[in-house]
Design a protein around this motif. Sequence first.
Motif, PDB file in Angstrom:
ATOM      1  N   PRO A 216       0.831  -1.211   0.000  1.00 30.17           N
ATOM      2  CA  PRO A 216       0.000   0.000   0.000  1.00 30.17           C
ATOM      3  C   PRO A 216       0.862   1.256   0.000  1.00 30.17           C
ATOM      4  O   PRO A 216       1.093   1.872   1.039  1.00 30.17           O
ATOM      5  N   HIS A 331       0.093  -9.129   2.326  1.00 26.12           N
ATOM      6  CA  HIS A 331      -0.275  -8.255   1.209  1.00 26.12           C
ATOM      7  C   HIS A 331      -0.274  -9.011  -0.126  1.00 26.12           C
ATOM      8  O   HIS A 331      -1.071  -8.699  -1.005  1.00 26.12           O
ATOM      9  N   TYR A 335      -3.684 -11.495  -3.263  1.00 26.98           N
ATOM     10  CA  TYR A 335      -3.678 -11.355  -4.717  1.00 26.98           C
ATOM     11  C   TYR A 335      -3.436 -12.703  -5.386  1.00 26.98           C
ATOM     12  O   TYR A 335      -4.137 -13.091  -6.324  1.00 26.98           O
ATOM     13  N   THR A 372      -2.683  -1.936   7.057  1.00 25.03           N
ATOM     14  CA  THR A 372      -2.907  -1.615   5.646  1.00 25.03           C
ATOM     15  C   THR A 372      -3.175  -2.840   4.786  1.00 25.03           C
ATOM     16  O   THR A 372      -3.409  -2.699   3.583  1.00 25.03           O
ATOM     17  N   ARG A 374      -5.111  -5.693   2.987  1.00 18.99           N
ATOM     18  CA  ARG A 374      -6.479  -5.811   2.506  1.00 18.99           C
ATOM     19  C   ARG A 374      -6.882  -7.281   2.427  1.00 18.99           C
ATOM     20  O   ARG A 374      -6.069  -8.168   2.204  1.00 18.99           O
ATOM     21  N   ASP A 375      -8.166  -7.515   2.588  1.00 15.60           N
ATOM     22  CA  ASP A 375      -8.735  -8.851   2.408  1.00 15.60           C
ATOM     23  C   ASP A 375      -8.086  -9.891   3.313  1.00 15.60           C
ATOM     24  O   ASP A 375      -7.891 -11.047   2.914  1.00 15.60           O
TER      25      ASP A 375
END
Length: 388
Positions: A216, A331, A335, A372, A374-375
């Motif tokens: 991020p 992080h 993805y 920070t 996500r998901d």
Amino acid sequence: MTPSAPAPTLAFVESPVQLLNVLEWAHAHGGGRLLGVVPRQPARGGGTGPGADDREAGPAAVPGLRIVVLPPTDPMSRGQLRRMAGLARDEGHEVWWQEARGGRFAPLKAFAALARDLRTAQRVVIGDPFSRYVQLLLTLVRAEELVVVDDGTATMEFVAQTARGERLVRWHRVGGGGLPGRLRELAYAPVSATARRRFTPGPDGRRRVEVFSSMPVTAHGGMTVRLNDFAWTRARFGPPRLTKGTDLVGTSLVETGVVDPDRYLDAVRALTLEHGATRYFAHRRESPEKLRTLSEATGLEIVRPDLPLELVARRGPVGRTIVSFPSTVVHTLPYALIGTGVTVAVCDVDPSWLTASASERARGFLAGVTETARDVHRLPAQTAPAAG
């Protein structure tokens, strides 16, 4: 050996994750066609480029992206790097294996071997802007385009430090070393200053800096940030078969002197009991002694991944839940595992776990890595010692 032709794009990597992210960057920028590389089958023998192991690097059909591997000395990293280099060659990229450590004259020999390519490259891609050796190589770079790919969460600190115009220092590094350390810093200051200038986009747009990242981060001062969503990994591997258990992801926070070993053991033991974990994916820097202690105390199966965890998880089998401490994977794994049904959870690091030698910014940095992400599902730090 006859030198090969200069490459328009020159990439320097020192870890398996950096090499993975160079492949992701090449894929995001159009793959072999854009970079001038014709995909081919991996070569056997007939090496190209300098270095002690260059016999393993097959020649690229058309000069385009040349990946220079500057391997560390530890066997685990070297093994993963060799396997990642094989994947890069399978994609049609030229790979040089250049020893720059482990010998008295190795750094100088590597510097001399790479000098011509550094001066002629039109674009330079690097995986670790904090690396002093890479910063030294940058003193020869004339390219107007510089790309930084992820070396993990350190990218967050790199962007923050360049935004503030600060000297590039790793977030977990503690100053000291007495007079010898200060003298070394003084002698190295011109190299460091040159690196900072190279990482600063030119006001006229002629000197461009791109950060290709899953972290991020926010662009500043003319810098470009592009998202690394692991499209190459998802296209190349998986989807994985899911197991019923939970997998834990190891960290090198103990090895870097940030987290106390006993508190770390307590936390791993507690997470194992609370989540029914069965496997522990070791970080490549974790010592055999530490892993043996963890296994004996928890009953976990210790897994030494042969590739970066993003690829291992994508290939499977992998647990339906993956639990990690604050690290790069909170992080990147969301993805890499899009659409697979895997839940990624992160366990906070309590400030009481930090060692007396941990840097002052370690606490805030680790908290930022977690906040920070996500998901991911966030686990409070206090659950770990309480259950231990």
